[in-house]
Design a protein around this motif. Structure first.
Motif, mmCIF file in Angstrom:
data_model
loop_
_atom_site.group_PDB
_atom_site.id
_atom_site.type_symbol
_atom_site.label_atom_id
_atom_site.label_comp_id
_atom_site.label_asym_id
_atom_site.label_seq_id
_atom_site.Cartn_x
_atom_site.Cartn_y
_atom_site.Cartn_z
ATOM 1 N N UNK A 1 0.863 -1.175 0.000
ATOM 2 C CA UNK A 1 0.000 0.000 0.000
ATOM 3 C C UNK A 1 0.902 1.228 0.000
ATOM 4 N N UNK A 2 0.588 2.184 -0.852
ATOM 5 C CA UNK A 2 1.452 3.348 -1.014
ATOM 6 C C UNK A 2 0.993 4.506 -0.128
ATOM 7 N N UNK A 3 1.928 5.376 0.188
ATOM 8 C CA UNK A 3 1.621 6.639 0.841
ATOM 9 C C UNK A 3 1.304 7.678 -0.227
ATOM 10 N N UNK A 4 0.455 8.643 0.086
ATOM 11 C CA UNK A 4 0.248 9.752 -0.860
ATOM 12 C C UNK A 4 1.552 10.513 -1.092
ATOM 13 N N UNK A 5 1.685 11.083 -2.270
ATOM 14 C CA UNK A 5 2.867 11.858 -2.631
ATOM 15 C C UNK A 5 2.925 13.130 -1.782
ATOM 16 N N UNK A 6 4.107 13.460 -1.293
ATOM 17 C CA UNK A 6 4.276 14.657 -0.486
ATOM 18 C C UNK A 6 5.285 15.609 -1.142
ATOM 19 N N UNK A 7 5.097 16.896 -0.904
ATOM 20 C CA UNK A 7 6.067 17.902 -1.308
ATOM 21 C C UNK A 7 6.165 18.153 -2.794
ATOM 22 N N UNK A 8 5.145 17.773 -3.585
ATOM 23 C CA UNK A 8 5.225 18.015 -5.021
ATOM 24 C C UNK A 8 4.965 19.488 -5.312
ATOM 25 N N UNK A 9 5.687 20.078 -6.277
ATOM 26 C CA UNK A 9 5.538 21.513 -6.549
ATOM 27 C C UNK A 9 4.115 21.935 -6.895
ATOM 28 N N UNK A 10 3.391 21.092 -7.616
ATOM 29 C CA UNK A 10 2.007 21.414 -7.967
ATOM 30 C C UNK A 10 1.092 20.830 -6.897
ATOM 31 N N UNK A 11 0.452 21.692 -6.114
ATOM 32 C CA UNK A 11 -0.368 21.244 -4.986
ATOM 33 C C UNK A 11 -1.539 20.385 -5.443
#
Length: 392
Positions: A310-320
């Motif tokens: 199970x994956x974690x949501x993506x964090x810290x991406x430049x496009x909110x």
């Protein structure tokens, strides 16, 4: 050889049963009157009382349709998502002026009615990069459903009641590699029993639908008169006016297709296992002016990939908006698909779909074209040097 009283009684019972069956199919006032021949002679759903009650499979029906079975609660803790990694450094590449001009030249040369003059003589005045992101979440899952099935009985093993049948999720199935769709059907052990065929009532034969069970029909040569050309007896039917039915060879009945003449069926439960991929995508909006529909034609540059149970949501991406979409889709997938399936693996990716808006001057007038995608496709709706036969 004399018939005993018992054998004569059995013969009369059989004869009565056969006549009753014929009447139920062909009597004009019966419930089957007016029914097409295919419905009287072809396969039909077996009655519900034909199947035994098997603990753990109470909702199983013939032909499927019972829905997917929820997996049991795990007896040991399931693996949890690995610790979310540190946010990567998001490096966004851009294309050069030479690469933009080369893509433009390739595009124009593919058009038979486009002059290459704007490519040779045009002067690029400005290039703008617009970063459009495609986020994709894939969930690889295993689903199980059951259905009652049947096949002609020809001496196959009968094991119903020998011991309790294993539960739908206790039966071993050979799983394919991750993210490869596959199906498998498994006969559930200890559910097989023998029943009389429901279509032919265990006789192995059904009334012929061509002659309505009579074994003969009106002669085609004499139309049933027995004579041809005034007083000449019909030689085709020997003056009887009727001829043997070719479909049943005059027997009045045909082999039952459902039991293939055996009169009995082996009924059992089939377990249908399905490995499938559930996929959702999100494309961030951009302000380049290029039609969004065009982006479906191209692939992007993979910036990020994560695969685990199970994956974690993506964090810290430049496009909110991408991070928000990841949060929402991961939550939706893990909440929705775990109810009816077993999640085996998840995978999330982020692609950059590069879009470069190129402004150029030709003969003193401004024009625009776009270079986009991994394939460096070009879109130039206002190309200035086309002949009248060109199709935009």
């Amino acid at each position: 050889m004399e018939l005993t009283t018992a054998s004569l009684t059995r013969f009369m019972d059989y004869q009565h049963q056969w006549k009753t069956y014929l009447t139920s199919l062909f009597e004009p006032h019966s419930a089957m009157a007016g029914a097409p021949a295919a419905s009287m002679h072809g396969p039909s759903a077996p009655p519900a009382n034909m199947f035994d009650t098997v603990p753990g499979y109470e909702g199983t029906v013939a032909g499927g349709g019972g829905g997917y079975l929820p997996p049991p609660m795990p007896s040991v803790p399931m693996p949890v998502p690995e610790q979310a990694p540190n946010p990567p450094v998001w490096h966004i590449p851009s294309i050069s002026e030479d690469r933009a001009r080369q893509a433009f030249s390739t595009y124009v040369s593919s058009k038979c009615c486009y002059s290459s003059a704007p490519v040779r003589e045009g002067v690029i005045t400005n290039m703008e990069s617009f970063n459009t992101y495609r986020y994709r979440l894939e969930t690889f899952k295993e689903s199980r459903s059951t259905e009652w099935s049947q096949e002609p009985y020809a001496g196959q093993p009968v094991d119903a009641g020998v011991q309790p049948a294993p539960g739908p999720w206790q039966i071993a199935a050979q799983s394919p590699a991750f993210f490869q769709e596959h199906k498998q059907t498994i006969k559930v052990p200890y559910t097989s029993s023998v029943k009389n065929c429901h279509l032919c009532l265990g006789m192995g034969r059904n009334p012929c639908t061509t002659c309505a069970g009579a074994g003969n029909k009106v002669c085609q040569m004499c139309n049933g008169s027995g004579y041809r050309h005034s007083n000449d007896r019909c030689t085709h039917c020997n003056g009887r006016g009727r001829e043997n039915c070719s479909s049943c060879s005059g027997r009045g009945s045909c082999q039952c297709d459902t039991c293939r003449g055996k009169g009995k069926l082996l009924v059992f439960i089939n377990l249908n296992v399905k490995w499938s991929i559930e996929k959702d995508e999100f494309v961030a909006q951009d302000s380049s002016g290029l039609r969004v529909k065009k982006l479906e034609e191209v692939s992007g540059k993979e910036l990020y990939k994560d695969a685990q149970y199970m994956v974690y949501p993506v964090r810290g991406f430049p496009d909110a908006s991408v991070a928000q979409a990841s949060e929402r889709l991961v939550r939706d997938h893990q909440g929705k698909y775990a109810q009816t399936s077993r999640i085996l693996q998840q995978r999330q990716t982020i692609e950059l779909i590069p879009i470069t808006k190129v402004n150029y001057m030709w003969k003193g007038k401004p024009y625009v074209y776009y270079v986009y995608g991994n394939e460096f496709k070009v879109n130039a709706d206002d190309y200035p040097a086309t002949c009248c036969c060109s199709v935009m």
